[in-house]
Design a protein around this motif. Structure first.
Motif, short mmCIF file in Angstrom:
data_model
loop_
_atom_site.label_atom_id
_atom_site.label_comp_id
_atom_site.label_asym_id
_atom_site.label_seq_id
_atom_site.Cartn_x
_atom_site.Cartn_y
_atom_site.Cartn_z
N TRP A 1 36.98 30.70 -27.90
CA TRP A 1 38.42 30.53 -28.02
C TRP A 1 38.90 30.82 -29.43
CZ3 TRP A 1 41.17 29.01 -23.65
CH2 TRP A 1 40.40 28.54 -22.57
N GLU A 2 40.13 31.28 -29.55
CA GLU A 2 40.73 31.46 -30.86
C GLU A 2 42.15 30.94 -30.87
OE1 GLU A 2 41.07 35.47 -32.14
OE2 GLU A 2 42.02 36.17 -30.30
N VAL A 3 42.57 30.44 -32.04
CA VAL A 3 43.93 29.92 -32.19
C VAL A 3 44.93 31.07 -32.17
CG1 VAL A 3 45.51 28.65 -33.70
CG2 VAL A 3 43.11 27.96 -33.54
N TYR B 1 45.56 28.02 -27.98
CA TYR B 1 44.35 28.84 -28.03
C TYR B 1 44.35 29.79 -26.84
CZ TYR B 1 42.83 24.68 -30.70
OH TYR B 1 42.74 23.63 -31.57
#
Length: 288
Positions: free
Chosen positions: A93-95, A124
């Motif tokens: 996951w990434e913000v 996210y």
């Protein structure tokens, strides 16, 4: 005054009228009051900052809106900690966004380096499927800010093909039942869904005359109006702080259609949960 037949007749009187008129005159807004009100309104405006990378294909070329198939929204510290423990990790996951807000109860910033006890609201997306989004919202969104939050978050997303799952907690004392709340097996889950949500829910539905409030209710109402399939899972608990038992009460949702493909290694999840609670206790001890 009263007549002989017991009928009460109100005699005309100006008693209190002059006081009311003078109070109204005294309440007239001055230029200084207007300036203060404008500054407060400006300070209470919600700012949503999207940090999507240019290579992430989440934006529709036709209307400029983000394409989102699933939004999992965790509201409150325990719901947010559940996602951190069982779903989120820095590899998958990434913000992609942060909500900055201020009110009487909390203030958030656009930083992504947060503690479990902090007030924050972060979005996210799943790297392997950028149409799957998570949101951790542990901050309090005041009543007059909820419409802003809805408009600025959902206003950036295409509503076609979107499904929303909401997780939140609530004091067990708010649960209305003929039984004594002392005999209820707290914590426990109840579900509330929109008309368009057709999947099977993972717990019993919330019975009348129970209601939900605050941001979870606002999101669910918004989804109902816009005909977005949505379900709210509310955990009734007697513990208000970050708590293992309350967090694990959400575990039945891991078998749901929307979450089961996102669950990470359970043994790793247990370690992360313990680490979250240790961090929380260490942070709380500072103020003792």
């Amino acid at each position: 005054m009263a007549t002989f037949f017991g009928e009460v007749v109100v005699a005309p009187s100006r008693a209190g009228v002059d006081d009311e008129e003078s109070a109204e005159e005294g309440c007239e807004e001055t230029p200084e009051d207007r300036e203060i009100r404008r500054e407060l309104e400006k300070k209470r405006e919600i700012d949503v900052r999207w940090t999507l990378k240019s290579g992430v294909p989440t934006e529709s070329s036709a209307d400029g809106l983000f394409v989102c198939s699933k939004l999992i929204l965790a509201i409150g510290h325990n719901a947010a900690a559940f996602l951190s423990s069982f779903i989120l990790d820095s590899v998958c996951w990434e913000v992609v966004g942060a909500v900055k807000l201020w009110n009487e109860w909390c203030r958030t910033s656009s930083t992504t380096n947060v503690l479990p006890t902090d007030s924050f609201c972060l979005f996210y997306c799943l790297i392997s499927d950028p149409t799957v989004w998570l949101c951790q919202c542990s901050c309090y969104v005041a009543e007059d800010q909820q419409f802003q939050w809805l408009e600025k978050v959902f206003g950036c997303m295409r509503k076609e093909g979107l499904q929303v799952t909401i997780l939140s907690t609530c004091p067990v004392a708010d649960y209305k039942t003929q039984e004594s709340t002392l005999t209820l097996p707290s914590p426990f889950l109840k579900a509330l869904k929109t008309k368009e949500f057709k999947e099977q829910v993972c717990c019993p539905l919330l019975e009348q005359p129970n209601i939900v409030r605050d941001l979870p209710a606002a999101v669910l109402s918004y989804c109902q109006v816009w005909q977005i399939p949505a379900v709210l899972y509310q955990c009734y608990t007697d513990i208000i702080k970050l708590d293992t038992v309350t967090i694990e009460a959400f575990k039945p949702l891991l078998s749901s259609k929307v979450l089961k493909s996102l669950v990470k290694d359970v043994s790793e999840s247990t370690k992360i949960l313990k680490k979250l609670l240790i961090t929380s206790e260490s942070h709380n001890n500072i103020y003792i």
